[in-house]
Design an enzyme around this catalytic site. Sequence first.
Site, PDB file in Angstrom:
ATOM      1  CG  HIS A   1       3.995   4.503   5.407  1.00  8.04           C
ATOM      2  ND1 HIS A   1       3.157   5.014   6.363  1.00  8.04           N
ATOM      3  CD2 HIS A   1       3.512   3.269   5.121  1.00  8.04           C
ATOM      4  CE1 HIS A   1       2.207   4.132   6.654  1.00  8.04           C
ATOM      5  NE2 HIS A   1       2.401   3.048   5.900  1.00  8.04           N
TER       6      HIS A   1
ATOM      7  CD  GLU B   1       3.615  -0.421   7.037  1.00  8.10           C
ATOM      8  OE1 GLU B   1       3.033   0.346   6.259  1.00  8.10           O
ATOM      9  OE2 GLU B   1       3.053  -0.988   7.992  1.00  8.10           O
TER      10      GLU B   1
ATOM     11  CG  HIS C   1      -0.322  -0.006   2.553  1.00  6.31           C
ATOM     12  ND1 HIS C   1      -0.228  -1.154   3.312  1.00  6.31           N
ATOM     13  CD2 HIS C   1       0.276   0.963   3.297  1.00  6.31           C
ATOM     14  CE1 HIS C   1       0.386  -0.882   4.467  1.00  6.31           C
ATOM     15  NE2 HIS C   1       0.713   0.396   4.479  1.00  6.31           N
TER      16      HIS C   1
END
Length: 147
Positions: free
Chosen positions: A93, A142, A21
């Site tokens: 992020h 991430e 994502h």
Amino acid sequence: MQIEKSQDIELGGMKVSSVAHIAVAVPDLEKAMSFYHDRFGAKISAPTENTAQGVRIAFAEFSNTKIELLQPLKKVSPVGRFIERNPSGGIHHICFSTEDAESAHSTAEANGLRPLQMPEQGVHGHPLFFLHPKETFGALIEIEESG
Ligand code: CO
């Protein structure tokens, strides 16, 4: 420099397979959910809360990836400080999938990257960690175990 196209991307030795994502910090989750639904036709997940991280989260789903919408629950939190600096919101992020977060974590460290924590359970129950943006061209990254 030639970059070979491959199914598994080697990132500093970490095996990542896809972008899980892209996270966007927003000041108002409901407005952002409506925006992604009404303007882009995205399917929107029911909002959840992560009190430890101080955020409310909803996902806008697309065929190849998701947009993670993050609204801070309090000012003194990583996303709260981000919204203070970027009041209208902004890209927060990028999340990559990996098959093995422990292995990605130790490989990252061995290659001079700076994991910000040990892999820990995220809201969806999968281990994840973040890499300090100093070594990643300014983008907070991430790494999340898929499954
Ligand atoms: Co995320």
